[in-house]
Write a protein that holds these residues in place. Sequence first.
Motif, short mmCIF file in Angstrom:
data_model
loop_
_atom_site.label_atom_id
_atom_site.label_comp_id
_atom_site.label_asym_id
_atom_site.label_seq_id
_atom_site.Cartn_x
_atom_site.Cartn_y
_atom_site.Cartn_z
N GLY A 31 0.82 -1.21 0.00
CA GLY A 31 0.00 0.00 0.00
C GLY A 31 0.86 1.26 0.00
O GLY A 31 1.80 1.36 0.76
N ASP A 112 -8.60 -4.61 1.27
CA ASP A 112 -7.70 -3.47 1.50
C ASP A 112 -7.77 -2.47 0.34
O ASP A 112 -7.99 -2.86 -0.81
N ASP A 114 -5.48 -0.98 -1.21
CA ASP A 114 -4.54 -1.25 -2.30
C ASP A 114 -4.98 -2.41 -3.19
O ASP A 114 -4.37 -2.63 -4.23
N HIS A 296 4.11 -7.42 -2.85
CA HIS A 296 3.52 -6.56 -1.82
C HIS A 296 4.64 -6.12 -0.86
O HIS A 296 4.61 -6.36 0.34
MN MN Z 1 -1.67 -3.92 1.43
#
Ligand code: MN
Length: 330
Positions: A31, A112, A114, A296
Amino acid sequence: MNAPLSGLTGACHIGHATGAMQIKVLGSGAGGGLPQWNCAGRNSAGVREGVPGLRARTQSSLAVSANGKDWVLLNATPDLRQQINETPELHPDPNGPVRNSPIKAVVLTNGDVDHVAGLLNLREGQPFTIYGSERVLGVLAENSIFNVLNPEIVDRVPMTLGEPFQVKGPDGPVGIEIEGFAVPGKVALYLEDESAGEDFGTQEGDTVGLKVTDTIAGTHFFYVPGCAQVDDRLKERLTGAPLVFFDGTLFTNDEMLRQGMLQKTGERMGHMNMSGPKGTLAAFEDLGVERKVFIHINNSNPVLREDSEERAVVTKAGWDVAFDGMKLEL
Ligand code: MN
Ligand code: MLT
């Protein structure tokens, strides 16, 4: 026996079947991506300065295709517009109708920001299918902004955990089978319920991993971009896998605290860290996974620097660090 991985290729395979499952990393960052808009930390600043061996990264997502023509997105990030523009395989067919897209479906692993906000980039009246656990589809249902994807043309199909299903686009199956399975994790940050105790109201289906199978080639891989712990159930599932993309958020549990970014450990955020006795490198040591790829990856993580000691550690342990545009065939 699974077909050997052909590894990274520079080749482009638009519109013709290659007999292999094609996997493209649309984004490899966590994110916020790298650089993060409000971050002057070492890596974000380093990317802005053009430090060699440190690449910008958009937020984590994969695109997968069995036939080179129809593509399935695994998560839809706020960077999706940029990711599509940078990925020729995802462009509309110039010889097709004025409105067309090779993106036939999106499969979500959690709620989430993201991983779901990019759905909003897929408005404009294009049919496709969204798959997610009941929990994650519930998040979309509760947030009316997602109705910009008219439910009459964008199907939302619940994914029953533990039950493989054929991914279908508007024109039928695309040759990809998916099984979603619950992994240890945490409910999305904006849904945390402080009053619910130390798991913040997390329920099964809040964080899922995906087993992705090419029904034409018969090959498969796993995508687990968020995971709090490799428990016995997950170990059993991943043992001997030909390819796993796995949560690479942090190198050490407290690195965001130490860099003054956030007063939270990886554990508090629902993410494992790479190093240490309870870390990912140790957890995968005896699983016999043929190819292991971190995805990620948070902007605090020192492995983002290709010349760092930490990168050398993960490389020695047999891991790749995903980068945007990375392409694999299986
Ligand atoms: Mn994330
Ligand atoms: C996470 O991976 O922990 C979340 O994406 C954090 C966030 O929502 O910013």
